[in-house]
Design a protein around this motif. Structure first.
Motif, PDB file in Angstrom:
ATOM      1  N   LEU B  36       0.827  -1.207   0.000  1.00  0.00           N
ATOM      2  CA  LEU B  36       0.000   0.000   0.000  1.00  0.00           C
ATOM      3  C   LEU B  36       0.860   1.255   0.000  1.00  0.00           C
ATOM      4  O   LEU B  36       1.848   1.340   0.736  1.00  0.00           O
ATOM      5  CB  LEU B  36      -0.904   0.026   1.230  1.00  0.00           C
ATOM      6  CG  LEU B  36      -1.991  -1.038   1.310  1.00  0.00           C
ATOM      7  CD1 LEU B  36      -2.709  -0.966   2.658  1.00  0.00           C
ATOM      8  CD2 LEU B  36      -3.010  -0.867   0.189  1.00  0.00           C
ATOM      9  N   ILE B  48      -3.499   3.211  -0.844  1.00  0.00           N
ATOM     10  CA  ILE B  48      -3.939   2.705  -2.150  1.00  0.00           C
ATOM     11  C   ILE B  48      -2.994   1.600  -2.597  1.00  0.00           C
ATOM     12  O   ILE B  48      -1.806   1.607  -2.268  1.00  0.00           O
ATOM     13  CB  ILE B  48      -4.009   3.822  -3.227  1.00  0.00           C
ATOM     14  CG1 ILE B  48      -2.675   4.570  -3.339  1.00  0.00           C
ATOM     15  CG2 ILE B  48      -5.140   4.784  -2.938  1.00  0.00           C
ATOM     16  CD1 ILE B  48      -2.652   5.576  -4.475  1.00  0.00           C
ATOM     17  N   ASP B  49      -3.537   0.671  -3.321  1.00  0.00           N
ATOM     18  CA  ASP B  49      -2.750  -0.460  -3.809  1.00  0.00           C
ATOM     19  C   ASP B  49      -1.654   0.064  -4.741  1.00  0.00           C
ATOM     20  O   ASP B  49      -1.955   0.734  -5.736  1.00  0.00           O
ATOM     21  CB  ASP B  49      -3.701  -1.407  -4.558  1.00  0.00           C
ATOM     22  CG  ASP B  49      -2.999  -2.678  -5.011  1.00  0.00           C
ATOM     23  OD1 ASP B  49      -1.763  -2.766  -4.885  1.00  0.00           O
ATOM     24  OD2 ASP B  49      -3.714  -3.589  -5.492  1.00  0.00           O
ATOM     25  N   GLN B  52      -1.751  -0.054  -8.536  1.00  0.00           N
ATOM     26  CA  GLN B  52      -2.565   0.863  -9.346  1.00  0.00           C
ATOM     27  C   GLN B  52      -1.810   2.129  -9.734  1.00  0.00           C
ATOM     28  O   GLN B  52      -2.293   2.925 -10.533  1.00  0.00           O
ATOM     29  CB  GLN B  52      -3.835   1.266  -8.587  1.00  0.00           C
ATOM     30  CG  GLN B  52      -4.832   0.142  -8.413  1.00  0.00           C
ATOM     31  CD  GLN B  52      -6.155   0.653  -7.843  1.00  0.00           C
ATOM     32  OE1 GLN B  52      -6.280   1.798  -7.444  1.00  0.00           O
ATOM     33  NE2 GLN B  52      -7.139  -0.222  -7.817  1.00  0.00           N
ATOM     34  N   GLY B 132     -15.153   4.837  -3.392  1.00  0.00           N
ATOM     35  CA  GLY B 132     -14.012   3.952  -3.640  1.00  0.00           C
ATOM     36  C   GLY B 132     -13.316   3.466  -2.385  1.00  0.00           C
ATOM     37  O   GLY B 132     -12.304   2.770  -2.469  1.00  0.00           O
ATOM     38  N   TRP B 134     -12.925   1.064   0.634  1.00  0.00           N
ATOM     39  CA  TRP B 134     -13.434  -0.312   0.759  1.00  0.00           C
ATOM     40  C   TRP B 134     -12.986  -1.056   1.998  1.00  0.00           C
ATOM     41  O   TRP B 134     -13.507  -2.151   2.279  1.00  0.00           O
ATOM     42  CB  TRP B 134     -13.029  -1.117  -0.477  1.00  0.00           C
ATOM     43  CG  TRP B 134     -11.531  -1.226  -0.648  1.00  0.00           C
ATOM     44  CD1 TRP B 134     -10.724  -0.300  -1.246  1.00  0.00           C
ATOM     45  CD2 TRP B 134     -10.674  -2.283  -0.209  1.00  0.00           C
ATOM     46  NE1 TRP B 134      -9.408  -0.713  -1.207  1.00  0.00           N
ATOM     47  CE2 TRP B 134      -9.356  -1.934  -0.591  1.00  0.00           C
ATOM     48  CE3 TRP B 134     -10.887  -3.491   0.446  1.00  0.00           C
ATOM     49  CZ2 TRP B 134      -8.259  -2.744  -0.315  1.00  0.00           C
ATOM     50  CZ3 TRP B 134      -9.788  -4.310   0.722  1.00  0.00           C
ATOM     51  CH2 TRP B 134      -8.496  -3.934   0.330  1.00  0.00           C
ATOM     52  N   LEU B 146      -8.691   2.420   3.174  1.00  0.00           N
ATOM     53  CA  LEU B 146      -8.175   1.849   1.932  1.00  0.00           C
ATOM     54  C   LEU B 146      -9.030   2.314   0.762  1.00  0.00           C
ATOM     55  O   LEU B 146     -10.261   2.203   0.783  1.00  0.00           O
ATOM     56  CB  LEU B 146      -8.168   0.324   2.020  1.00  0.00           C
ATOM     57  CG  LEU B 146      -7.372  -0.247   3.191  1.00  0.00           C
ATOM     58  CD1 LEU B 146      -7.283  -1.759   3.085  1.00  0.00           C
ATOM     59  CD2 LEU B 146      -5.979   0.358   3.259  1.00  0.00           C
ATOM     60  N   ASP B 148      -9.684   2.497  -3.446  1.00  0.00           N
ATOM     61  CA  ASP B 148      -9.476   1.886  -4.762  1.00  0.00           C
ATOM     62  C   ASP B 148      -9.910   2.910  -5.816  1.00  0.00           C
ATOM     63  O   ASP B 148     -11.100   3.140  -6.012  1.00  0.00           O
ATOM     64  CB  ASP B 148     -10.312   0.606  -4.863  1.00  0.00           C
ATOM     65  CG  ASP B 148     -10.077  -0.135  -6.172  1.00  0.00           C
ATOM     66  OD1 ASP B 148      -9.567   0.499  -7.127  1.00  0.00           O
ATOM     67  OD2 ASP B 148     -10.416  -1.327  -6.246  1.00  0.00           O
ATOM     68  N   LYS B 150      -9.765   2.752  -8.952  1.00  0.00           N
ATOM     69  CA  LYS B 150     -10.502   2.143 -10.077  1.00  0.00           C
ATOM     70  C   LYS B 150     -11.984   2.021  -9.727  1.00  0.00           C
ATOM     71  O   LYS B 150     -12.849   2.247 -10.551  1.00  0.00           O
ATOM     72  CB  LYS B 150      -9.918   0.774 -10.421  1.00  0.00           C
ATOM     73  CG  LYS B 150      -8.583   0.877 -11.150  1.00  0.00           C
ATOM     74  CD  LYS B 150      -8.115  -0.479 -11.603  1.00  0.00           C
ATOM     75  CE  LYS B 150      -6.791  -0.370 -12.347  1.00  0.00           C
ATOM     76  NZ  LYS B 150      -6.265  -1.673 -12.739  1.00  0.00           N
ATOM     77  N   ARG B 151     -12.255   1.656  -8.472  1.00  0.00           N
ATOM     78  CA  ARG B 151     -13.646   1.536  -8.024  1.00  0.00           C
ATOM     79  C   ARG B 151     -14.316   2.916  -8.036  1.00  0.00           C
ATOM     80  O   ARG B 151     -15.467   3.070  -8.451  1.00  0.00           O
ATOM     81  CB  ARG B 151     -13.674   0.956  -6.616  1.00  0.00           C
ATOM     82  CG  ARG B 151     -15.074   0.663  -6.091  1.00  0.00           C
ATOM     83  CD  ARG B 151     -15.013   0.301  -4.625  1.00  0.00           C
ATOM     84  NE  ARG B 151     -14.638  -1.064  -4.391  1.00  0.00           N
ATOM     85  CZ  ARG B 151     -15.513  -2.064  -4.249  1.00  0.00           C
ATOM     86  NH1 ARG B 151     -16.798  -1.826  -4.349  1.00  0.00           N
ATOM     87  NH2 ARG B 151     -15.108  -3.284  -4.011  1.00  0.00           N
TER      88      ARG B 151
END
Lengths: 172, 159
Positions: B36, B48-49, B52, B132, B134, B146, B148, B150-151
């Protein structure tokens, strides 16, 4: 003159009175009672059923989270368990205040878990179920959707709030 | 701050280190760990991951239309947000143009065990998923949200 074995009328009356008293006592003992938690929120006293309140915890940090509605100020961490915080003042029409000196009532009913922000605790009392009166039909305000009844406490009428109604109101 | 060879600025080389870590990170990993990228905006911590993220650069005043301030997209409302070390993060969307967002107070990439991630309470989840967010991680007494991207983008397309 009455024989010595014959019960006197006064004895009969007294026995009957004692029997009735005993029956009344039994009725009183068997009357269903419920525990209620009385608390202060804003300028008024309210109550929840005690069975719905797992514990009262002192003020803890509320972590703000983006995009939540006004009545959901964020997250609280209760000994490692993450719970949502509910600002019940929003529904009761009470003035919004800071969260610096508040308490959190952890409410649990079936799948519903949440920390309800209250200002202070007043009392926890056992009351006969029969003393819970239906809410006044004339009751107005935002609290109306949450009320299940009214109780008398300390020469005051206190609104009894229903956790189930609160859950239904805010669960999407 | 100093300028690198491409004219971009970085803060004590931190961004180069993170960019190199991103480049070294294998694109696919199992569920045994999650890398992260941690940052905070307005004293709220996010993760964030790292998978990404394609690039990280210090913010240089760019006013491009495709560049967004994080708080404006995340429902901070009327809160006044101050950025102490604004940084541009480029997100791989996999669909057309990458998404560029300005974040603040970037930390390094940290590895977390997915088992430590907790879902949001059911009461809050419908609201946060729209933006986003989650999951939740606790670290040193702090709560990390957290996110995302993209979400978030998918949600914005839906709306």
């Amino acid at each position: 003159m009455a024989s010595p074995d014959e019960k006197l009328k006064s004895e009969l009356i007294l026995d009957e009175l004692k029997r009735r008293q005993l029956t009344k006592d039994i009725v009183d003992v068997e009357e269903e009672r419920v525990k209620v938690v009385i608390f202060i929120c804003g300028e008024n006293r309210y109550a929840f059923y005690g069975a719905d309140i797992r514990e009262i915890i002192p003020t803890c940090e509320i972590s703000w989270v983006p995009n939540l509605p006004e009545y959901l100020p964020g997250l609280i961490n209760v000994r490692g368990d993450i719970e949502s915080a509910i600002d019940i003042r929003y529904f009761l029409g009470e003035k919004k205040a800071g969260h610096d000196t508040c308490l959190i009532a952890i409410a649990v009913r079936e799948d519903f878990h949440a920390g309800i922000i209250i200002d202070s605790m007043e009392d926890v009392v056992d009351i006969p179920l029969s003393t819970i009166h239906p809410p006044l039909a004339t009751l107005n305000g935002a609290a109306r959707d949450l009320v299940i009844g009214e109780i008398e406490y300390d020469s005051d009428t206190i609104i009894l709030l229903d956790i189930g109604k609160l859950a239904a109101l805010i669960t999407l | 701050m100093r300028a690198d060879e491409t004219g971009q600025t970085s803060i004590n080389g931190t961004n180069e280190v993170i960019n190199s870590l991103i480049a070294e990170t294998p694109p696919e990993r199992g569920m045994d760990s999650l890398n992260l990228l941690l940052f905070s905006v307005g004293e709220v911590y996010f993760g964030i991951d790292a998978d990404q993220v394609s690039e990280i650069t210090a913010y240089n005043g760019d006013k491009s239309d495709d560049l967004f301030w994080f708080h404006e997209k995340m429902g901070y409302g009327d809160k006044t947000i101050r950025y102490y070390s604004p940084t541009v993060v480029t997100i791989k969307t996999g669909e057309g143009l990458p998404y560029r967002v300005i974040i603040d107070s970037l930390e390094n990439i940290s590895e977390f065990n997915p088992d430590d991630i907790r879902p949001f309470p059911a009461l809050l989840e419908p609201f946060v998923l729209r933006s986003g967010i989650w999951g939740i991680l606790s670290r040193n007494g702090s709560t990390i949200l957290l996110l995302d991207f993209k979400r978030l983008l998918r949600q914005k397309v839906k709306n």
